[in-house]
Design an enzyme around this catalytic site. Sequence first.
Site, PDB file in Angstrom:
ATOM      1  N   HIS A 176      -4.775  -1.974  -4.914  1.00 19.38           N
ATOM      2  CA  HIS A 176      -5.448  -0.907  -3.947  1.00 19.38           C
ATOM      3  C   HIS A 176      -6.114   0.005  -4.942  1.00 19.38           C
ATOM      4  O   HIS A 176      -5.797   0.193  -6.110  1.00 19.38           O
ATOM      5  CB  HIS A 176      -4.445  -0.106  -3.373  1.00 19.38           C
ATOM      6  CG  HIS A 176      -3.614  -0.807  -2.200  1.00 19.38           C
ATOM      7  ND1 HIS A 176      -2.334  -1.533  -2.599  1.00 19.38           N
ATOM      8  CD2 HIS A 176      -3.898  -1.123  -1.089  1.00 19.38           C
ATOM      9  CE1 HIS A 176      -2.095  -2.184  -1.562  1.00 19.38           C
ATOM     10  NE2 HIS A 176      -2.965  -1.984  -0.592  1.00 19.38           N
ATOM     11  N   ASP A 216      -2.881  -8.637  -4.707  1.00 19.52           N
ATOM     12  CA  ASP A 216      -3.076  -7.527  -3.872  1.00 19.52           C
ATOM     13  C   ASP A 216      -3.469  -6.379  -4.913  1.00 19.52           C
ATOM     14  O   ASP A 216      -3.191  -6.063  -5.832  1.00 19.52           O
ATOM     15  CB  ASP A 216      -1.839  -7.111  -3.249  1.00 19.52           C
ATOM     16  CG  ASP A 216      -2.008  -5.968  -2.048  1.00 19.52           C
ATOM     17  OD1 ASP A 216      -3.305  -5.766  -1.591  1.00 19.52           O
ATOM     18  OD2 ASP A 216      -0.997  -5.225  -1.643  1.00 19.52           O
ATOM     19  N   GLN A 234       0.780 -11.926  -2.594  1.00 17.51           N
ATOM     20  CA  GLN A 234      -0.832 -11.732  -2.711  1.00 17.51           C
ATOM     21  C   GLN A 234      -1.397 -11.132  -3.851  1.00 17.51           C
ATOM     22  O   GLN A 234      -0.546 -10.562  -4.727  1.00 17.51           O
ATOM     23  CB  GLN A 234      -1.155 -10.620  -1.439  1.00 17.51           C
ATOM     24  CG  GLN A 234      -0.979 -10.607  -0.189  1.00 17.51           C
ATOM     25  CD  GLN A 234      -1.360  -9.764   0.781  1.00 17.51           C
ATOM     26  OE1 GLN A 234      -1.371  -8.505   0.368  1.00 17.51           O
ATOM     27  NE2 GLN A 234      -1.623 -10.195   2.195  1.00 17.51           N
ATOM     28  N   ARG A 273       7.201 -10.698   5.838  1.00 16.31           N
ATOM     29  CA  ARG A 273       6.731 -10.373   7.304  1.00 16.31           C
ATOM     30  C   ARG A 273       7.783 -11.180   8.014  1.00 16.31           C
ATOM     31  O   ARG A 273       7.759 -12.112   7.918  1.00 16.31           O
ATOM     32  CB  ARG A 273       5.362 -10.543   7.209  1.00 16.31           C
ATOM     33  CG  ARG A 273       4.752  -9.556   6.471  1.00 16.31           C
ATOM     34  CD  ARG A 273       3.127  -9.658   6.583  1.00 16.31           C
ATOM     35  NE  ARG A 273       2.456  -8.770   5.654  1.00 16.31           N
ATOM     36  CZ  ARG A 273       1.138  -8.836   5.173  1.00 16.31           C
ATOM     37  NH1 ARG A 273       0.414  -9.488   5.986  1.00 16.31           N
ATOM     38  NH2 ARG A 273       0.691  -8.032   4.357  1.00 16.31           N
ATOM     39  N   CYS A 322       0.730  -1.197   0.137  1.00 14.55           N
ATOM     40  CA  CYS A 322      -0.006  -0.002  -0.067  1.00 14.55           C
ATOM     41  C   CYS A 322       0.779   1.387  -0.067  1.00 14.55           C
ATOM     42  O   CYS A 322       0.769   2.121  -0.925  1.00 14.55           O
ATOM     43  CB  CYS A 322      -0.862  -0.018   1.062  1.00 14.55           C
ATOM     44  SG  CYS A 322      -1.011  -1.473   2.061  1.00 14.55           S
ATOM     45  N   LYS A 361     -12.753  -3.758   7.998  1.00 12.21           N
ATOM     46  CA  LYS A 361     -12.574  -4.629   6.966  1.00 12.21           C
ATOM     47  C   LYS A 361     -13.653  -5.793   6.865  1.00 12.21           C
ATOM     48  O   LYS A 361     -14.359  -5.989   7.908  1.00 12.21           O
ATOM     49  CB  LYS A 361     -11.177  -5.135   7.668  1.00 12.21           C
ATOM     50  CG  LYS A 361     -10.640  -6.231   7.127  1.00 12.21           C
ATOM     51  CD  LYS A 361      -9.343  -6.762   7.672  1.00 12.21           C
ATOM     52  CE  LYS A 361      -8.919  -8.012   7.338  1.00 12.21           C
ATOM     53  NZ  LYS A 361      -7.671  -8.345   7.892  1.00 12.21           N
ATOM     54  N   HIS A 396      -8.020  -1.380   0.235  1.00 15.33           N
ATOM     55  CA  HIS A 396      -7.092  -2.650   0.302  1.00 15.33           C
ATOM     56  C   HIS A 396      -7.832  -3.695  -0.160  1.00 15.33           C
ATOM     57  O   HIS A 396      -8.812  -4.159   0.633  1.00 15.33           O
ATOM     58  CB  HIS A 396      -6.241  -2.704   1.375  1.00 15.33           C
ATOM     59  CG  HIS A 396      -5.584  -1.329   1.843  1.00 15.33           C
ATOM     60  ND1 HIS A 396      -4.226  -1.406   1.952  1.00 15.33           N
ATOM     61  CD2 HIS A 396      -6.115  -0.328   2.660  1.00 15.33           C
ATOM     62  CE1 HIS A 396      -3.933  -0.154   2.786  1.00 15.33           C
ATOM     63  NE2 HIS A 396      -5.272   0.431   3.244  1.00 15.33           N
TER      64      HIS A 396
END
Length: 637
Positions: free
Chosen positions: A384, A382, A380, A362, A333, A464, A510
């Site tokens: 945005h 992923d 991911q 991570r 992000c 979320k 996200h």
Amino acid sequence: MANITVTTSDGGQRQVEVGSPAIDVLKRAGGHNRQVLAAKVNGRIVDLSSEISEDCTLAPVSVDSSEGLDVLRHSTAHLMAQAVKRLFPDVQITIGPTIADGFYYDFKRDQPFTPEDLSKIEEVMREIVTANYPIRREEIPRAAAIDLFQSMGEHYKVEILEGIAEDTVSLYRQGEFVDLCRGPHVPSTGSIKTFKLTSIAGAYWRGDERNEMLQRIYGTAWPSTKELDAYLKRIEEAKQRDHRRLGPALDLFSLHPIAPGSPFFHPKGAVVYNSLIQYIRSLYGRYGYTEVITPLIFKTELWQTSGHYEAFRNDMFLMKVEEEEYGVKPMNCPGHCYLFATRKHSYRDLPVRYADFSRLHRFERSGTLAGLTRVRSMVQDDAHIYCTPAQLDGELEHFIAMTREVYGVFGFDRIEVTLQTRPEKFLGRMELWDAAEAALRRVLEQAGYPVTVLPGEGAFYGPKIGFDFRDVLERSWTLATIQIDCAMPERFGLKYVTPEGTDAVPVMLHRAVLGSLERFIAILIEHTAGKLPLWLAPVQVRVLTLTERQDSYGRGVTDRLLQAGFRAELDNRNEKLGLKIRESQLEKVPYMLVVGDKEAESGMVAPRSRSGETSAPLPLDAFIERLKDEAVPGKFS
Ligand SMILES: [Zn+2]
Ligand SMILES: [Zn+2]
């Protein structure tokens, strides 16, 4: 004696004397079918023997409720600890909490426990159940409790007591056994009917790898033998399907101490991995996403701006380079915010949807790493989204539509949705949070999903929703999530020009549908028991020759399949057909093509599926047509 008013769960009210035990009042109210293990007084779960001292609501906690099971399982942990102390008096006890479907207790003992020890412990547990000791709560000054456990040589209990702030603590006694515990517990050891000790593992004291290693014994307890047996069957099935076993067995991936929590995907695993990415990528055009490629390592200044440095620093890999601190990105992000700010945006350009398959790192603690489900290195699907407030509902609906399509392709039909709201520690303005939570509720309601609200479980930057999928083993996994960001756009000073010509802050979302690909692959392996659908299978067809006479025909068939774009292999080893078939079945290859003299002469193939179904020989071209039809996302074989 003064009377108090107790309101029971049927709505009835009765006057009872102050100090009446909860169990007496419950008995008088009657009407409980299953074993009652505890009581709920004003919503708080307490022992059945606890005395009622004020006007209250009172409800039974029965063995088949989740709260009742919790009391039962925690009491079984005490029961196990008592048995362990009887068999091994030099053992020190530490803690024994409940977990999903069971409990554990951690013990300090120099020699390791063996599987034979578990049967012995179970036997003594049964003796204690038969003895039916009352389980009694006792409140004593903390200093007295320290003396008591000190005199018993229970140094871990002393350490726990030394960390407690209260002056009074509670103990639970059953027979000769005493434990420091808040409770509640079942009324007597005879209330525990069905249990089983399941496994032994190592665990660090207080979960910290700098502390000494303890031995953890896991167990489970159920209201009846029938429920216990069903559970044991389920864990046996889970063991068979465990991706940590199947993954390496199917040559998909492996893990090595040289890179803890960072899976190596083998050629076959990489096929699955890339096919998933390719599939998601194939949807991006239609759903209006554009892909971007962003750096892996940033100066920590970026994480300070985003707020991750404060909230997430301990979970990041940080390093010093040229006297400056850098961090490997744990999420995409902040990088995307940087990208968004590189040009001026008008409301007409919004929404902007950046998708990124970048690798993320991570720092999960070594003790918590597990197969592909808890890793340090992941990708991911992923993305945005930056949009105007007016576009927010539409974007949420758009995401739900894509999630529905993807879940449909995988046949995930048992879905529950969770809404996770503002946690105690959060960034951003309160009114943004309220508006965001309201939007999520509104859109979910319209989509017709049943929603469970998890208060306080949102991310630190926004609320979320999660789409939880229930697998064949009845386990629930959150895959797709979408979060509204109430902090980052302002922190990065993002803006767009409104129709009125003024600057406004965009709304940022996200979202991921599969989530981490590593974890998704683990779930898929376990859900399908390794029988991946044709479009994901690393080897789709294996050609099996009967004798070396079919060598060149077999090779020709394999080549044709490869030319047609399928992942095909030839097994022309000088082995019995039965063995070749068995091996292909173990490797979960969707189709085997057996070629003997007859097929070679006639230019046919005889397909056999991994589940053992055979079909009549057919021309190779016809089989290829059939495969083309079947090897698309959403088809199962
Ligand atoms: Zn306890
Ligand atoms: Zn993000």
